[in-house]
Design an enzyme around this catalytic site. Structure first.
Site, PDB file in Angstrom:
ATOM      1  N   THR A  12      12.443 -23.987  55.738  1.00  0.00           N
ATOM      2  CA  THR A  12      13.326 -22.900  55.273  1.00  0.00           C
ATOM      3  C   THR A  12      12.691 -21.519  55.492  1.00  0.00           C
ATOM      4  OG1 THR A  12      14.125 -24.422  53.612  1.00  0.00           O
ATOM      5  CG2 THR A  12      14.654 -22.111  53.263  1.00  0.00           C
ATOM      6  N   GLY A 109       4.981 -20.515  46.405  1.00  0.00           N
ATOM      7  CA  GLY A 109       4.767 -21.850  45.840  1.00  0.00           C
ATOM      8  C   GLY A 109       3.300 -22.153  45.595  1.00  0.00           C
ATOM      9  N   SER A 138       7.081 -15.288  45.224  1.00  0.00           N
ATOM     10  CA  SER A 138       8.295 -16.095  45.389  1.00  0.00           C
ATOM     11  C   SER A 138       9.550 -15.219  45.447  1.00  0.00           C
ATOM     12  CB  SER A 138       8.423 -17.042  44.200  1.00  0.00           C
ATOM     13  OG  SER A 138       8.800 -16.284  43.063  1.00  0.00           O
ATOM     14  N   CYS A 139      10.662 -15.858  45.704  1.00  0.00           N
ATOM     15  CA  CYS A 139      11.946 -15.142  45.800  1.00  0.00           C
ATOM     16  C   CYS A 139      12.292 -14.434  44.491  1.00  0.00           C
ATOM     17  CB  CYS A 139      13.046 -16.121  46.190  1.00  0.00           C
ATOM     18  SG  CYS A 139      12.989 -17.687  45.295  1.00  0.00           S
ATOM     19  N   ASN A 140      12.190 -15.124  43.361  1.00  0.00           N
ATOM     20  CA  ASN A 140      12.529 -14.498  42.081  1.00  0.00           C
ATOM     21  C   ASN A 140      11.588 -13.329  41.782  1.00  0.00           C
ATOM     22  OD1 ASN A 140      14.786 -15.881  40.706  1.00  0.00           O
ATOM     23  ND2 ASN A 140      13.520 -17.703  41.003  1.00  0.00           N
ATOM     24  N   ARG A 167      19.071 -20.977  41.231  1.00  0.00           N
ATOM     25  CA  ARG A 167      19.785 -22.017  41.996  1.00  0.00           C
ATOM     26  C   ARG A 167      19.025 -23.338  41.841  1.00  0.00           C
ATOM     27  NH1 ARG A 167      15.489 -23.102  43.974  1.00  0.00           N
ATOM     28  NH2 ARG A 167      14.645 -22.590  46.030  1.00  0.00           N
ATOM     29  N   HIS A 193       7.637 -16.545  35.669  1.00  0.00           N
ATOM     30  CA  HIS A 193       7.989 -15.413  36.533  1.00  0.00           C
ATOM     31  C   HIS A 193       7.426 -14.077  36.028  1.00  0.00           C
ATOM     32  CE1 HIS A 193      10.978 -18.639  36.994  1.00  0.00           C
ATOM     33  NE2 HIS A 193      10.840 -18.368  38.280  1.00  0.00           N
ATOM     34  N   HIS A 219      20.079 -16.900  43.332  1.00  0.00           N
ATOM     35  CA  HIS A 219      19.726 -16.750  41.920  1.00  0.00           C
ATOM     36  C   HIS A 219      20.450 -15.509  41.387  1.00  0.00           C
ATOM     37  CE1 HIS A 219      16.212 -19.276  42.779  1.00  0.00           C
ATOM     38  NE2 HIS A 219      15.689 -18.363  43.566  1.00  0.00           N
ATOM     39  N   GLN A 300      17.574 -16.640  47.832  1.00  0.00           N
ATOM     40  CA  GLN A 300      16.228 -17.196  47.714  1.00  0.00           C
ATOM     41  C   GLN A 300      15.579 -17.514  49.053  1.00  0.00           C
ATOM     42  OE1 GLN A 300      19.007 -18.867  46.932  1.00  0.00           O
ATOM     43  NE2 GLN A 300      18.933 -20.822  48.001  1.00  0.00           N
TER      44      GLN A 300
HETATM   45  P1  NAD Z   1      10.501 -26.460  53.229  1.00  0.00           P
HETATM   46  O1  NAD Z   1      10.302 -27.805  52.658  1.00  0.00           O
HETATM   47  O2  NAD Z   1      11.872 -26.015  53.579  1.00  0.00           O
HETATM   48  O3  NAD Z   1       9.618 -26.298  54.540  1.00  0.00           O
HETATM   49  C1  NAD Z   1       8.283 -26.714  54.598  1.00  0.00           C
HETATM   50  C2  NAD Z   1       7.957 -27.141  56.025  1.00  0.00           C
HETATM   51  O4  NAD Z   1       6.611 -27.561  56.062  1.00  0.00           O
HETATM   52  C3  NAD Z   1       8.817 -28.312  56.500  1.00  0.00           C
HETATM   53  O5  NAD Z   1       9.153 -28.102  57.854  1.00  0.00           O
HETATM   54  C4  NAD Z   1       7.867 -29.515  56.361  1.00  0.00           C
HETATM   55  O6  NAD Z   1       8.141 -30.531  57.308  1.00  0.00           O
HETATM   56  C5  NAD Z   1       6.529 -28.859  56.669  1.00  0.00           C
HETATM   57  N1  NAD Z   1       5.395 -29.587  56.104  1.00  0.00           N
HETATM   58  C6  NAD Z   1       5.380 -30.487  55.102  1.00  0.00           C
HETATM   59  N2  NAD Z   1       4.130 -30.917  54.878  1.00  0.00           N
HETATM   60  C7  NAD Z   1       3.345 -30.279  55.777  1.00  0.00           C
HETATM   61  C8  NAD Z   1       1.970 -30.317  56.072  1.00  0.00           C
HETATM   62  N3  NAD Z   1       1.127 -31.083  55.381  1.00  0.00           N
HETATM   63  N4  NAD Z   1       1.521 -29.537  57.072  1.00  0.00           N
HETATM   64  C9  NAD Z   1       2.323 -28.712  57.775  1.00  0.00           C
HETATM   65  N5  NAD Z   1       3.657 -28.664  57.550  1.00  0.00           N
HETATM   66  C10 NAD Z   1       4.152 -29.422  56.562  1.00  0.00           C
HETATM   67  O7  NAD Z   1       9.820 -25.453  52.196  1.00  0.00           O
HETATM   68  P2  NAD Z   1      10.178 -23.920  52.013  1.00  0.00           P
HETATM   69  O8  NAD Z   1      11.342 -23.798  51.116  1.00  0.00           O
HETATM   70  O9  NAD Z   1      10.216 -23.254  53.339  1.00  0.00           O
HETATM   71  O10 NAD Z   1       8.934 -23.429  51.162  1.00  0.00           O
HETATM   72  C11 NAD Z   1       7.728 -23.007  51.774  1.00  0.00           C
HETATM   73  C12 NAD Z   1       6.976 -22.123  50.795  1.00  0.00           C
HETATM   74  O11 NAD Z   1       7.765 -20.967  50.543  1.00  0.00           O
HETATM   75  C13 NAD Z   1       6.699 -22.741  49.430  1.00  0.00           C
HETATM   76  O12 NAD Z   1       5.493 -22.212  48.935  1.00  0.00           O
HETATM   77  C14 NAD Z   1       7.856 -22.237  48.591  1.00  0.00           C
HETATM   78  O13 NAD Z   1       7.577 -22.228  47.216  1.00  0.00           O
HETATM   79  C15 NAD Z   1       8.008 -20.840  49.145  1.00  0.00           C
HETATM   80  N6  NAD Z   1       9.322 -20.219  48.952  1.00  0.00           N
HETATM   81  C16 NAD Z   1      10.455 -20.937  49.110  1.00  0.00           C
HETATM   82  C17 NAD Z   1      11.683 -20.332  48.896  1.00  0.00           C
HETATM   83  C18 NAD Z   1      12.961 -21.068  49.032  1.00  0.00           C
HETATM   84  O14 NAD Z   1      13.942 -20.704  48.398  1.00  0.00           O
HETATM   85  N7  NAD Z   1      13.062 -22.118  49.808  1.00  0.00           N
HETATM   86  C19 NAD Z   1      11.734 -18.978  48.570  1.00  0.00           C
HETATM   87  C20 NAD Z   1      10.544 -18.240  48.488  1.00  0.00           C
HETATM   88  C21 NAD Z   1       9.329 -18.886  48.666  1.00  0.00           C
END
Ligand code: NAD
Length: 338
Positions: A12, A109, A138-140, A167, A193, A219, A300
């Site tokens: 994502t 995260g 983070s997003c929030n 969300r 947060h 959110h 987010q």
């Molecule tokens: P996600 O699960 O969508 O993507 C993570 C990616 O990493 C996937 O492609 C997965 O296959 C890969 N992956 C899994 N294990 C792995 C490993 N050991 N080595 C390398 N790649 C690996 O997660 P995300 O939502 O993109 O979240 C990533 C970070 O961003 C987290 O710290 C999360 O808290 C933070 N974040 C997420 C959001 C959100 O809303 N999704 C918003 C802000 C911050």
């Protein structure tokens, strides 16, 4: 010479950071990693993005796929890595990033301690100059920091009390919930947060409460803020209107819900219906002199992407002045309602 950026974890956040890097004249996308060559990896190849295996062990999954090597190979030809692996996994990669002497950005995260410095471009760009390790919040927390920092520089912020309606999951996360419940998340007060905002803005008196609800779009935050000086609704609208990373929406024009905001993002042709700006409902802004209220919404999946780009510029000293980097990022990403 352009800064070479690696993305570890092409999900994502990783996909969005990669797209944003491709839009910067002073950066080059060195490549992205995948654990397996799923459809996202194939789409990346179609777009001429180099794909690396996240480890030597996983290379076996890439048979028949045009893989460019492993994460080690990618790091050896990069200046900085943006870690976008799932929460808590990023920290496990820190020793590898250090071994390769690449600068590293972690996401929200991960714990603050992973980098010892939590970043938001509006709040502490200068403190990130030249750093080797940074965590983009983070997003929030990004949404809260954006609003609080702009209220603070215009009117002074004394105290913030916020309720976060979160969300339940991202749109692609069909295994997560809640499906039919409102979950205090966490049930204890404060939620994490507020303390996370204080990692970026240490002097802010803030308490947050969070609830998870069955929606995937955005959110919503309800904020009650005590200011140091009186501000009318018009003063607040005037101050927020100047920011390209904040959009004021009008319910009277029909943008009266998160789904209407997302429809707006679709209508203006935003990729993946992303809205990287913080959305604020104009009509919700209410002033009682020094005490104000407002409702804001956070997309987010995309709100922290501009901050990742600014963090790259600050850490590599591509640009020393925050306003300059922020303007470059905003322009390249087309931020701000025209
Ligand atoms: P996600 O699960 O969508 O993507 C993570 C990616 O990493 C996937 O492609 C997965 O296959 C890969 N992956 C899994 N294990 C792995 C490993 N050991 N080595 C390398 N790649 C690996 O997660 P995300 O939502 O993109 O979240 C990533 C970070 O961003 C987290 O710290 C999360 O808290 C933070 N974040 C997420 C959001 C959100 O809303 N999704 C918003 C802000 C911050």
């Amino acid at each position: 010479m352009a800064i070479r950026v690696a993305i570890n974890g092409y999900g994502t956040i990783g996909k969005r950071v990669a797209d944003a890097v491709l839009k910067q004249n002073d950066m080059k996308l060195a490549g992205v990693t995948k654990t397996k060559p799923n459809y996202e990896a194939k789409l990346a190849l179609d777009r001429k993005i180099r794909v690396f295996s996240s480890s030597a062990e996983n290379l076996k999954f890439f048979e028949g796929f045009k893989v460019s090597g492993t994460l080690d190979d990618l790091l050896s030809e990069s200046d900085i890595v943006v870690d976008c692996t799932p929460g808590k996994i990023g920290a496990t990669y820190k020793p590898l990033y250090e071994k390769h002497k690449v600068k590293a950005i972690f996401q929200g995260g991960e714990k603050h301690d992973v980098a010892g410095f939590s970043f938001n471009a509006y709040c502490n760009y200068k403190d990130a100059l030249g750093r080797d390790l940074v965590r983009v919040v983070s997003c929030n927390t990004t949404g809260l920091c954006r609003m609080i920092s702009k209220l603070d520089c215009n009117f002074g912020v004394k105290k913030v009390r916020a309720v976060l309606v979160r969300r339940g999951a991202d749109p692609s996360e069909d295994k997560k919930g809640p499906i039919n419940s409102i979950v205090p998340d966490p049930v204890t007060i404060p939620s994490h947060h507020g303390p996370d905002v204080q990692k970026v803005l240490p002097n802010v008196d803030i308490t947050t409460v969070a609830l998870a609800v069955p929606t995937t779009l955005m959110h919503v935050h309800y904020l009650n803020v005590d200011l140091n000086k009186e501000a009318s609704e018009a003063d607040i609208i005037g101050a927020l209107s100047k920011q390209r990373r904040i959009i004021l929406f009008s319910a009277a024009e029909g943008i009266d819900s998160t789904s209407a905001i997302i429809e707006f993002a679709r209508d203006i042709g935003r990729s993946r219906y992303d809205l990287q700006e913080l959305a604020v409902w104009k009509e919700s802004i209410k002033s009682f002199g020094r005490e104000i209220y407002l409702l804001q919404a956070v997309h987010q999946e995309s709100i922290a992407i501009p901050d990742n780009i600014d963090a790259i510029r600050a850490m590599t000293r591509l640009v020393e002045a925050p306003e300059e980097s922020i303007a470059m990022t905003d322009e390249s990403l087309g931020l701000g309602r025209k």
